[in-house]
Scaffold this active site. Structure first.
Site, PDB file in Angstrom:
ATOM      1  N   LYS A   1      84.471  61.677 -77.026  1.00  0.00           N
ATOM      2  CA  LYS A   1      83.894  61.235 -75.757  1.00  0.00           C
ATOM      3  C   LYS A   1      83.177  62.407 -75.109  1.00  0.00           C
ATOM      4  O   LYS A   1      83.778  63.454 -74.872  1.00  0.00           O
ATOM      5  CB  LYS A   1      84.969  60.691 -74.818  1.00  0.00           C
ATOM      6  CG  LYS A   1      84.410  60.250 -73.453  1.00  0.00           C
ATOM      7  CD  LYS A   1      85.475  59.604 -72.590  1.00  0.00           C
ATOM      8  CE  LYS A   1      84.964  59.327 -71.184  1.00  0.00           C
ATOM      9  NZ  LYS A   1      86.000  58.690 -70.326  1.00  0.00           N
TER      10      LYS A   1
ATOM     11  N   ASP B   1      92.933  59.246 -70.210  1.00  0.00           N
ATOM     12  CA  ASP B   1      92.139  60.462 -70.375  1.00  0.00           C
ATOM     13  C   ASP B   1      92.930  61.620 -69.762  1.00  0.00           C
ATOM     14  O   ASP B   1      92.948  61.780 -68.540  1.00  0.00           O
ATOM     15  CB  ASP B   1      90.782  60.333 -69.676  1.00  0.00           C
ATOM     16  CG  ASP B   1      89.836  59.347 -70.348  1.00  0.00           C
ATOM     17  OD1 ASP B   1      90.329  58.352 -70.918  1.00  0.00           O
ATOM     18  OD2 ASP B   1      88.613  59.558 -70.278  1.00  0.00           O
TER      19      ASP B   1
ATOM     20  N   LYS C   1      87.713  64.719 -75.830  1.00  0.00           N
ATOM     21  CA  LYS C   1      86.700  64.569 -74.782  1.00  0.00           C
ATOM     22  C   LYS C   1      86.259  65.950 -74.298  1.00  0.00           C
ATOM     23  O   LYS C   1      87.076  66.854 -74.168  1.00  0.00           O
ATOM     24  CB  LYS C   1      87.299  63.745 -73.637  1.00  0.00           C
ATOM     25  CG  LYS C   1      86.414  63.538 -72.427  1.00  0.00           C
ATOM     26  CD  LYS C   1      87.130  62.641 -71.424  1.00  0.00           C
ATOM     27  CE  LYS C   1      86.400  62.569 -70.097  1.00  0.00           C
ATOM     28  NZ  LYS C   1      87.118  61.721 -69.111  1.00  0.00           N
TER      29      LYS C   1
END
Length: 221
Positions: free
Chosen positions: A183, A90, A154
């Site tokens: 996400k 991430d 995300k």
């Protein structure tokens, strides 16, 4: 809709997170069969020692939380994390470069990280920090991430003034090709809100209250 556990990245990124907390996080993820844990880079090896033989993926954060490290530093961080057991990265994109109009630099950074992750059998999630972007910038950010072959876009680090919003998830889903997943993260502490995000198009939920969400779901059945 699948059980909510399938969507959850069980997350602990507090600066005071100690090893005991990380071990508990991993035990909970294994018990409830969450999609992944998301831990600080210094705890990837410990998470892998607990979850390495399980179906729970190990995610960690790179360039966290502001994203303005150089591309070379992020690449090294990601390489180290993948080498010690992470399968999902991430990364906070370089928002400062994006705001400065250096779009090619941003895309190149994401593309290099995506290539690294894919060569190692991993996934790349790009945190764009939607709270600091206009709608037009979110659309542009999604186009850059898709072109660079990121696996997920995300919403948030959890360090900005606002986390995931349903309307941002809907906009992202409309702006991304089907192969790029979403996400949602930041401020997800309520079961009904989590369901709204999933219905809007979120494929994963980054949250520190995954166990509470599971218990709420079971009480509704």
């Amino acid at each position: 809709m699948p059980p909510i556990a399938h969507y959850i990245d069980h997350t602990l990124l507090r600066p005071d997170a100690d090893e005991r907390m990380i071990r508990q996080l991993c035990a909970e993820a294994q018990e409830y069969q969450f999609a992944a844990v998301c831990v600080p880079p210094c705890y990837v090896k410990i998470a892998n020692s607990i979850l390495g033989e399980s179906s729970v993926n190990i995610a960690t954060v790179i360039g966290f939380p502001f994203g303005y490290q150089t591309a070379e530093v992020k690449f090294f961080e990601a390489h180290k994390a993948l080498s010690t057991g992470a399968s999902e990265i991430d990364v906070v994109w370089n928002l400062a470069a994006f705001k400065s109009g250096k779009l090619a630099d941003v895309e190149n950074e994401i593309g290099e990280l995506a290539t690294l992750c894919h060569l190692r059998g991993g996934l790349l999630k790009v945190i764009i920090e939607t709270a600091l972007l206009s709608e037009e910038e979110i659309i542009e950010a999604c186009a850059i991430c898709a072109q660079a072959e990121a696996d997920f876009v995300k919403t948030s680090t959890g360090f900005a003034q606002q986390g995931a919003l349903v309307e941002d998830i809907m906009l992202m889903r409309d702006s991304l090709p089907d192969k790029v997943r979403i996400k949602a993260s930041g401020g997800i502490r309520d079961f009904n809100f989590a369901q709204e995000l999933i219905k809007a198009g979120a494929d994963r939920l980054g949250t520190s209250v995954g166990v509470q969400l599971i218990k709420h779901e079971k009480n509704q059945i």
